[in-house]
Write an enzyme that holds these catalytic residues in place. Structure first.
Site, short mmCIF file in Angstrom:
data_model
loop_
_atom_site.label_atom_id
_atom_site.label_comp_id
_atom_site.label_asym_id
_atom_site.label_seq_id
_atom_site.Cartn_x
_atom_site.Cartn_y
_atom_site.Cartn_z
N ASP A 1 0.85 -1.19 0.00
CA ASP A 1 0.00 0.00 0.00
C ASP A 1 0.89 1.24 0.00
O ASP A 1 1.91 1.29 0.70
CB ASP A 1 -0.91 0.01 1.23
N ASN B 1 -3.17 12.94 -4.23
CA ASN B 1 -4.39 13.29 -4.98
C ASN B 1 -4.99 14.60 -4.50
O ASN B 1 -5.40 15.44 -5.31
CB ASN B 1 -5.42 12.17 -4.84
N ASP C 1 -4.46 2.31 -4.51
CA ASP C 1 -3.00 2.32 -4.38
C ASP C 1 -2.49 1.02 -3.76
O ASP C 1 -1.43 1.01 -3.12
CB ASP C 1 -2.54 3.51 -3.54
#
Length: 251
Positions: free
Chosen positions: A127, A135, A170
């Protein structure tokens, strides 16, 4: 199934149907023309018949060669269509890695082989730490760039017998056949080191050093004997890595 995937699938099926229709039409036309030439052949005088017969045979051979060529083209298109559909079904559109559907299928098959032959299989659940901040701060295109860079590094760092894919968002999963937990820990730490060495730069030129990588490792049969349990065990180990501060590997 995404709209883009569904549209591409419809395009491939339509192309295959059109080619099949063209082949059938050419075959019917060939049969009709041969029948017409046959009628003409029997209607002409005997002295001229050998010449017409030679012309008819030449025409028939040409038609057969053309139809065979079209049939081979149709078979190639069918094979290519099947390969493209398989690629679209099992590939992650953004990164080009395998998707969850492929990982689920391949991991199940690998565990069956491991059970028969008695060797271990390990998985690494990865992760990206700080990805939401990427973002939120720089936009989703910057986040997509990070995912692509990470995917390229992961692909280049795996052995030929390993396979890796994107689970979504992700999160990534790597499957390492014939690798026990100690070997998987070494591989995961090597992956983390290479990922941390990436030069992740925002659109404005700022370095995104806050991006880290938490990884969880689990092995068959030491930690789980079923596919779902193995992935859950690696996922739980990854969350332990996050709770411990992130950017580390946990078993």
């Amino acid at each position: 199934m995404s709209r883009k995937f569904a549209f591409r699938l419809q395009e491939l099926h339509a192309l295959h149907a059109n080619l099949r229709g063209v082949f059938i039409l050419m075959l019917l036309l060939t049969v009709a023309l041969l029948a017409y030439m046959g009628v003409r052949l029997w209607a002409i005088p005997d002295p001229v018949r050998p010449v017409e017969l030679a012309s008819l045979l030449s025409f028939a051979v040409a038609c057969v060669v053309l139809c065979v060529g079209q049939l081979q083209c149709l078979r190639r298109m069918r094979r290519d269509t099947r390969e493209k559909i398989e690629q679209m079904t099992f590939a992650d559109e953004l990164t080009g890695l395998h998707n969850y559907r492929y990982l689920e299928q391949r991991l199940g098959e690998e565990l069956q082989r491991a059970t028969r032959h008695g060797y271990p299989v390990s998985v690494i659940y990865l992760d990206c730490d700080g990805f939401k901040l990427v973002n939120d701060t720089y936009g989703h295109e910057a986040g997509n760039t990070v995912l692509r860079r990470v995917s390229q590094t992961l692909r280049a760092s795996m052995r030929a017998e390993d396979f890796i894919g994107r689970l979504g968002g992700d999160e990534f999963l790597a499957v390492l056949p014939q690798t026990d937990s100690s070997g998987a820990l070494i591989a995961a730490e090597r992956l983390r080191t290479r990922l941390r060495a990436l030069d992740l730069t925002a659109p404005g030129g700022e370095r995104m050093d806050f991006v880290g990588f938490s990884m969880g490792v689990a092995s068959f049969p030491a930690h789980a004997t079923r596919r779902e349990e193995l992935v859950r065990a690696a996922d739980a180990a990854m969350y332990r890595a996050k709770k411990a501060g992130g950017d580390r590997v946990c078993l």
